[in-house]
Write a protein that holds these residues in place. Structure first.
Motif, PDB file in Angstrom:
ATOM      1  N   LEU A  60    -100.482  95.765 -34.401  1.00  0.00           N
ATOM      2  CA  LEU A  60     -99.861  94.682 -33.643  1.00  0.00           C
ATOM      3  C   LEU A  60     -99.217  95.169 -32.355  1.00  0.00           C
ATOM      4  O   LEU A  60     -98.115  94.745 -31.974  1.00  0.00           O
ATOM      5  CB  LEU A  60     -98.822  93.939 -34.499  1.00  0.00           C
ATOM      6  CG  LEU A  60     -99.311  93.406 -35.857  1.00  0.00           C
ATOM      7  CD1 LEU A  60     -98.181  92.689 -36.570  1.00  0.00           C
ATOM      8  CD2 LEU A  60    -100.528  92.517 -35.669  1.00  0.00           C
ATOM      9  N   GLY A  61     -99.922  96.063 -31.656  1.00  0.00           N
ATOM     10  CA  GLY A  61     -99.379  96.617 -30.432  1.00  0.00           C
ATOM     11  C   GLY A  61    -100.226  96.327 -29.215  1.00  0.00           C
ATOM     12  O   GLY A  61    -101.381  95.864 -29.318  1.00  0.00           O
TER      13      GLY A  61
ATOM     14  N   GLY B  11     -98.336 109.577 -27.558  1.00  0.00           N
ATOM     15  CA  GLY B  11     -98.661 109.987 -26.209  1.00  0.00           C
ATOM     16  C   GLY B  11     -98.509 108.892 -25.174  1.00  0.00           C
ATOM     17  O   GLY B  11     -98.761 109.120 -23.990  1.00  0.00           O
ATOM     18  N   ALA B  12     -98.094 107.704 -25.610  1.00  0.00           N
ATOM     19  CA  ALA B  12     -97.932 106.584 -24.681  1.00  0.00           C
ATOM     20  C   ALA B  12     -96.977 105.571 -25.307  1.00  0.00           C
ATOM     21  O   ALA B  12     -96.670 105.634 -26.500  1.00  0.00           O
ATOM     22  CB  ALA B  12     -99.281 105.935 -24.378  1.00  0.00           C
TER      23      ALA B  12
ATOM     24  N   PRO C  91     -93.299  98.207 -32.085  1.00  0.00           N
ATOM     25  CA  PRO C  91     -93.415  98.969 -30.832  1.00  0.00           C
ATOM     26  C   PRO C  91     -93.246 100.464 -31.064  1.00  0.00           C
ATOM     27  O   PRO C  91     -92.592 100.891 -32.013  1.00  0.00           O
ATOM     28  CB  PRO C  91     -92.276  98.393 -30.000  1.00  0.00           C
ATOM     29  CG  PRO C  91     -91.228  98.022 -31.015  1.00  0.00           C
ATOM     30  CD  PRO C  91     -92.011  97.500 -32.198  1.00  0.00           C
ATOM     31  N   ILE C  92     -93.850 101.243 -30.152  1.00  0.00           N
ATOM     32  CA  ILE C  92     -93.779 102.702 -30.230  1.00  0.00           C
ATOM     33  C   ILE C  92     -93.370 103.232 -28.861  1.00  0.00           C
ATOM     34  O   ILE C  92     -93.937 102.836 -27.838  1.00  0.00           O
ATOM     35  CB  ILE C  92     -95.143 103.311 -30.617  1.00  0.00           C
ATOM     36  CG1 ILE C  92     -95.681 102.675 -31.906  1.00  0.00           C
ATOM     37  CG2 ILE C  92     -95.023 104.830 -30.783  1.00  0.00           C
ATOM     38  CD1 ILE C  92     -97.144 102.984 -32.163  1.00  0.00           C
ATOM     39  N   VAL C  93     -92.390 104.106 -28.849  1.00  0.00           N
ATOM     40  CA  VAL C  93     -91.932 104.712 -27.600  1.00  0.00           C
ATOM     41  C   VAL C  93     -92.602 106.067 -27.434  1.00  0.00           C
ATOM     42  O   VAL C  93     -92.662 106.872 -28.378  1.00  0.00           O
ATOM     43  CB  VAL C  93     -90.396 104.872 -27.600  1.00  0.00           C
ATOM     44  CG1 VAL C  93     -89.930 105.573 -26.326  1.00  0.00           C
ATOM     45  CG2 VAL C  93     -89.727 103.510 -27.736  1.00  0.00           C
ATOM     46  N   LYS C  94     -93.120 106.324 -26.247  1.00  0.00           N
ATOM     47  CA  LYS C  94     -93.754 107.611 -25.955  1.00  0.00           C
ATOM     48  C   LYS C  94     -92.803 108.758 -26.292  1.00  0.00           C
ATOM     49  O   LYS C  94     -91.625 108.725 -25.950  1.00  0.00           O
ATOM     50  CB  LYS C  94     -94.140 107.670 -24.479  1.00  0.00           C
ATOM     51  CG  LYS C  94     -94.857 108.951 -24.081  1.00  0.00           C
ATOM     52  CD  LYS C  94     -95.229 108.934 -22.596  1.00  0.00           C
ATOM     53  CE  LYS C  94     -95.935 110.209 -22.178  1.00  0.00           C
ATOM     54  NZ  LYS C  94     -96.320 110.187 -20.743  1.00  0.00           N
ATOM     55  N   GLY C  95     -93.330 109.780 -26.982  1.00  0.00           N
ATOM     56  CA  GLY C  95     -92.522 110.931 -27.367  1.00  0.00           C
ATOM     57  C   GLY C  95     -91.924 110.831 -28.759  1.00  0.00           C
ATOM     58  O   GLY C  95     -91.325 111.795 -29.247  1.00  0.00           O
ATOM     59  N   THR C  96     -92.099 109.681 -29.424  1.00  0.00           N
ATOM     60  CA  THR C  96     -91.580 109.518 -30.780  1.00  0.00           C
ATOM     61  C   THR C  96     -92.467 110.258 -31.780  1.00  0.00           C
ATOM     62  O   THR C  96     -93.693 110.097 -31.761  1.00  0.00           O
ATOM     63  CB  THR C  96     -91.531 108.027 -31.169  1.00  0.00           C
ATOM     64  OG1 THR C  96     -90.721 107.326 -30.233  1.00  0.00           O
ATOM     65  CG2 THR C  96     -90.985 107.844 -32.572  1.00  0.00           C
ATOM     66  N   PRO C  97     -91.908 111.078 -32.684  1.00  0.00           N
ATOM     67  CA  PRO C  97     -92.738 111.729 -33.706  1.00  0.00           C
ATOM     68  C   PRO C  97     -93.391 110.688 -34.617  1.00  0.00           C
ATOM     69  O   PRO C  97     -92.711 109.830 -35.177  1.00  0.00           O
ATOM     70  CB  PRO C  97     -91.726 112.583 -34.480  1.00  0.00           C
ATOM     71  CG  PRO C  97     -90.589 112.788 -33.528  1.00  0.00           C
ATOM     72  CD  PRO C  97     -90.507 111.523 -32.734  1.00  0.00           C
ATOM     73  N   VAL C  98     -94.704 110.757 -34.744  1.00  0.00           N
ATOM     74  CA  VAL C  98     -95.428 109.773 -35.549  1.00  0.00           C
ATOM     75  C   VAL C  98     -96.420 110.413 -36.516  1.00  0.00           C
ATOM     76  O   VAL C  98     -97.029 109.714 -37.324  1.00  0.00           O
ATOM     77  CB  VAL C  98     -96.180 108.775 -34.643  1.00  0.00           C
ATOM     78  CG1 VAL C  98     -95.199 107.870 -33.906  1.00  0.00           C
ATOM     79  CG2 VAL C  98     -97.100 109.496 -33.661  1.00  0.00           C
TER      80      VAL C  98
END
Length: 395
Positions: free
Chosen positions: A303-304, A369-370, A342-349
């Protein structure tokens, strides 16, 4: 759903990479086995943190004069912070002058340059020099020892306890081989401008009262005289501790740190330290796996605003491995798929794990990466239906 991917990395993980700066990453277990007469021992690769060999590495032991590494570390910090200068002079107390054991032979009531005192500690293993520095920095040796213990805790050395600045025998003055290796690594990493003192083979200070000749003492580190890239650090000996050595050597791009203790003689210490160093350099190698910023894999996004998220390693990754097991290595990437927006760039996933024949070698996080924002209501409904029908994110 938890995803574990390795197919494309098993074959290419080591073959398709260039030489990059190493990522310091502690190994999950020791990589090799070796017999040694030392009561305590550990060998660590400086760049990767991998433990090549160990024996009773977490056993509390008297560090004897190897604890002078912590004394020097404290002085290095004072110098680096500008609170002390190499040309400063410090007074010699009666306590420092009277201390027995190995000595620099500082004269009572005189003032001695900090640089000379450091060389007295590092090269000559001077107990008197340790006390002069301790009193000059903290006002008393007792307070300085408390500061040493406090600083050790801050540096992650949770088991080390210091009761004096020199390693003079005290049942409560203890360290572990592993924490000595940590300390040696910190000295090399943080204070390259002072590390050269550890490779000096002799230091001349003072005048012999009987002969009226200058007093020259040699460095007690036996590896400095054997070649092989050795350039530090510190020996130790007491009746309770036996003969010990914290040493480092560099050959080419590789540096190893070795701690041994509990050996029976100077000769045995010399032979065993040289033997273990040779094993460490000959049996193991460092292999570069990924460079900083490399996209290791891609994951679906739930859902992004992005359909797929690149999984990126932030720093260069190097692993230490036995030479003969290099072909038995695979690289595994694990993550929850799909990754919800949502995903923030630089977050460990995700997690990247390097596995050898005998189990995990090391693992590091992978980050987004984004940026990926969350879709609006209509977009989320459409994407959810698409994912459920086709098993992938929106296109």
């Amino acid at each position: 759903m938890r995803v574990s991917l390795s197919t494309k990395f098993v074959a290419a993980g080591f073959a398709a990479v260039l030489a990059f700066v190493s990522l310091v990453q502690p190994a999950l277990a020791q990589l090799g086995q070796v017999e040694t007469p030392a009561r305590q021992m550990i060998m660590v690769d400086y760049d990767t943190g991998a433990v090549l060999f160990e024996k009773n590495a977490d056993e509390l032991m008297p560090p004897s004069s190897m604890s002078k590494l912590m004394t020097a570390f404290m002085v290095f910090e004072e110098l680096a912070a500008g609170r002390l200068r190499l040309e400063d002079t410090l007074p010699v107390s009666e306590k420092a002058w009277r201390i027995q054991g190995s000595k620099m032979f500082v004269p009572i009531g005189e003032r001695v340059k900090v640089e000379d005192l450091l060389r007295g500690v590092i090269v000559q293993s001077g107990n008197d020099a340790c006390i002069v520095l301790a009193e000059g920095i903290a006002g008393s040796e007792e307070r300085f020892a408390e500061m040493m213990t406090e600083r050790a805790r801050e540096l992650g050395m949770s088991r080390s306890v210091f009761k004096n600045a020199s390693g003079w025998p005290d049942p409560e003055h203890v360290m572990t081989a592993r924490e000595l290796a940590v300390l040696a690594r910190l000295i090399i990493e943080r204070f390259p401008q002072y590390y050269h003192y550890y490779s000096e083979k002799e230091f001349t200070y003072g005048i012999d009262g009987a002969t009226k000749k200058p007093i020259t003492q040699g460095n007690r580190n036996p590896l400095l005289y054997k070649g092989g890239g050795a350039d530090g650090l510190k020996t130790g000996h007491t009746e309770a501790a036996g003969y010990g050595l914290t040493a480092s050597a560099k050959r080419g791009d590789r540096r190893l740190i070795l701690v041994v203790n509990g050996l029976k003689s100077m000769a045995e210490r010399s032979r065993e330290a040289e033997r273990l160093m040779e094993l460490g350099f000959s049996q193991f190698e460092n292999y570069k796996v990924f460079s900083a910023g490399a996209v290791v894999d891609e994951a679906d996004v739930w859902l992004g605003t992005l359909a797929r998220m690149p999984l990126v390693i932030e720093r260069n990754l190097t692993v230490t491995m036995p030479r003969q097991t290099r072909g038995n290595v695979k690289v595994v990437v694990s993550y929850d798929n799909p990754i919800p927006a949502p995903i923030v760039k630089g977050t460990p996933v995700a997690t990247l794990r390097v596995e050898g024949r005998d189990g995990p070698i090391t693992e590091v996080p992978l980050v987004a990466g984004a940026d990926a924002g969350q879709l609006g209501f209509t977009g989320r409904i459409s994407a959810a239906i698409s994912y459920l029908l086709w098993g992938s994110g929106q296109k």
